[in-house]
Scaffold this active site. Structure first.
Site, short mmCIF file in Angstrom:
data_model
loop_
_atom_site.label_atom_id
_atom_site.label_comp_id
_atom_site.label_asym_id
_atom_site.label_seq_id
_atom_site.Cartn_x
_atom_site.Cartn_y
_atom_site.Cartn_z
N ARG A 24 0.85 -1.21 -0.04
CA ARG A 24 -0.17 -0.08 -0.03
C ARG A 24 0.95 1.16 0.11
NH1 ARG A 24 -2.74 -1.09 5.69
NH2 ARG A 24 -0.34 -1.42 6.10
N GLU A 29 6.62 5.66 12.61
CA GLU A 29 6.23 6.38 13.61
C GLU A 29 7.39 7.62 13.48
OE1 GLU A 29 7.06 4.15 17.51
OE2 GLU A 29 5.32 2.81 16.91
N ASP A 48 3.61 21.80 17.65
CA ASP A 48 4.20 21.23 16.47
C ASP A 48 3.74 22.39 15.28
OD1 ASP A 48 3.03 17.66 16.08
OD2 ASP A 48 4.24 18.78 17.50
N ARG A 60 13.61 30.06 4.59
CA ARG A 60 13.03 30.49 5.90
C ARG A 60 14.15 30.57 6.84
NH1 ARG A 60 7.07 30.01 6.34
NH2 ARG A 60 6.40 29.03 4.01
N HIS A 63 16.39 31.72 12.35
CA HIS A 63 15.55 32.08 13.22
C HIS A 63 15.68 31.22 14.38
CE1 HIS A 63 12.48 33.18 9.77
NE2 HIS A 63 13.32 33.78 9.79
N LYS A 73 14.27 21.92 18.47
CA LYS A 73 13.37 21.76 17.33
C LYS A 73 13.88 20.37 16.75
CE LYS A 73 13.40 26.64 16.15
NZ LYS A 73 13.76 27.78 15.10
N TYR A 133 7.73 20.42 12.13
CA TYR A 133 8.67 20.29 13.16
C TYR A 133 7.86 20.62 14.58
CZ TYR A 133 8.82 25.14 12.00
OH TYR A 133 8.46 26.65 11.68
N LYS A 170 10.35 40.23 6.38
CA LYS A 170 11.15 40.01 7.68
C LYS A 170 12.62 39.67 7.35
CE LYS A 170 10.49 36.43 10.54
NZ LYS A 170 9.89 35.82 11.60
N ASP A 171 12.71 38.45 6.63
CA ASP A 171 14.13 37.91 6.45
C ASP A 171 14.84 38.61 5.46
OD1 ASP A 171 12.69 34.42 6.88
OD2 ASP A 171 13.53 35.93 8.14
C1 LIG Z 1 6.87 30.30 13.91
C2 LIG Z 1 5.60 30.69 14.12
C3 LIG Z 1 4.91 31.74 13.43
N1 LIG Z 1 3.65 31.90 13.72
C4 LIG Z 1 3.00 32.97 12.89
C5 LIG Z 1 3.60 34.37 12.92
C6 LIG Z 1 3.52 35.02 11.55
O1 LIG Z 1 2.22 35.65 11.22
C7 LIG Z 1 3.38 33.57 10.60
C8 LIG Z 1 4.40 33.37 9.76
O2 LIG Z 1 5.79 33.36 10.83
P1 LIG Z 1 7.12 33.44 10.04
O3 LIG Z 1 7.24 34.36 9.01
O4 LIG Z 1 8.12 33.70 11.41
O5 LIG Z 1 7.26 31.68 9.78
P2 LIG Z 1 8.56 31.18 9.21
O6 LIG Z 1 9.46 32.33 8.23
O7 LIG Z 1 8.46 29.79 8.75
O8 LIG Z 1 9.38 31.07 10.65
C9 LIG Z 1 10.06 29.72 11.14
O9 LIG Z 1 10.78 29.36 10.07
C10 LIG Z 1 12.15 28.82 10.86
C11 LIG Z 1 12.98 27.96 9.97
C12 LIG Z 1 12.17 28.43 12.20
O10 LIG Z 1 12.96 27.53 12.62
C13 LIG Z 1 11.15 28.83 13.21
O11 LIG Z 1 10.50 27.68 13.49
C14 LIG Z 1 10.31 30.01 12.63
O12 LIG Z 1 10.87 31.13 12.83
O13 LIG Z 1 3.14 32.53 11.62
C15 LIG Z 1 2.93 31.29 14.87
O14 LIG Z 1 1.82 32.04 14.84
N2 LIG Z 1 3.46 30.56 15.56
C16 LIG Z 1 4.73 29.85 15.28
O15 LIG Z 1 5.34 29.21 16.13
#
Ligand SMILES: Cc1cn([C@H]2C[C@H](O)[C@@H](COP(=O)(O)OP(=O)(O)O[C@H]3O[C@H](C)C(=O)[C@H](O)[C@H]3O)O2)c(=O)[nH]c1=O
Length: 185
Positions: A24, A29, A48, A60, A63, A73, A133, A170-171
């Site tokens: 299938r 796990e 999660d 991304r 961070h 993580k 993650y 942001k990045d």
């Molecule tokens: C990380 C996170 C974000 N958010 C909200 C905040 C923003 O409105 C939206 C996108 O967030 P962000 O642009 O920070 O997402 P990523 O750029 O994927 O950030 C992640 O990417 C890198 C690779 C990482 O290791 C971190 O877990 C995390 O920083 O989700 C949440 O509500 N909860 C959360 O845990």
């Protein structure tokens, strides 16, 4: 059921879970607290996360969250493929400022465990890549910090440059490694 291997940064681990394949498809796990603890992985995960990156070349990162919301993580790819980066920000570490670059794919059952004190980021290598993650502390926007992914001082061999990468606004504005306060001793 679980195989744990070290990386060039001893505290960053590669974890491979047994994949049960049959006609299938397969079953894995992806997390088992008892099996992880028996393998010496004691982190307690409280949240999660799932991110979908539509385009290949999406970056991304880098961070991390600072105390009291610093996070370890456990990262896996559900679909697609990434180059995952963990960068040591612990000032007292013998590998301070060093990183590992590890490919994770939805086709394998590998995961990467990144402890507290590391910055994390990835670049997608395929469209529609989903990264799932677990983290050991809840999200706190006030404690969320970034670091310039393409800082030349870090020497990270990303597959894209700043003109090619798909980035959040942001990045595009994260500080350089040399500008970071000593967040982690
Ligand atoms: C990380 C996170 C974000 N958010 C909200 C905040 C923003 O409105 C939206 C996108 O967030 P962000 O642009 O920070 O997402 P990523 O750029 O994927 O950030 C992640 O990417 C890198 C690779 C990482 O290791 C971190 O877990 C995390 O920083 O989700 C949440 O509500 N909860 C959360 O845990």
């Amino acid at each position: 059921m679980i195989e744990v291997k070290g990386t060039a940064l001893p505290d960053v681990k590669i974890i491979r879970m047994k994949k049960f394949a049959d006609l299938r498809g397969h079953f894995v796990e992806t997390y088992n607290r008892q099996a992880f603890a028996a393998a010496g992985i004691e982190e307690e995960f409280v949240q999660d996360n799932l991110s979908l990156s539509i385009k290949a070349g999406t970056v991304r990162g880098l961070h991390f969250q600072i105390a009291p919301y610093a996070q370890a993580k456990l990262i896996r790819v559900v679909r697609g493929c990434i180059l995952d980066v963990a960068l040591d920000l612990r000032r007292s570490s013998s590998t301070y400022g060093q990183h590992v670059l590890i490919e994770l794919s939805g086709d394998d059952s590998h995961q990467i465990l990144i402890p507290i004190g590391f910055a994390h980021g990835f670049c997608t290598l395929e469209p529609n890549t989903e990264v799932h993650y677990k983290v050991t502390a809840p999200y706190s926007a006030d404690h969320d910090r970034g670091l310039a992914w393409d800082d030349p001082a870090l020497g990270i061999a990303w597959p894209v440059n700043a003109q090619q990468a798909v980035l959040s606004d942001k990045d595009t504005k994260n500080p350089l490694f040399s500008e970071l306060p000593p967040y982690f001793s």
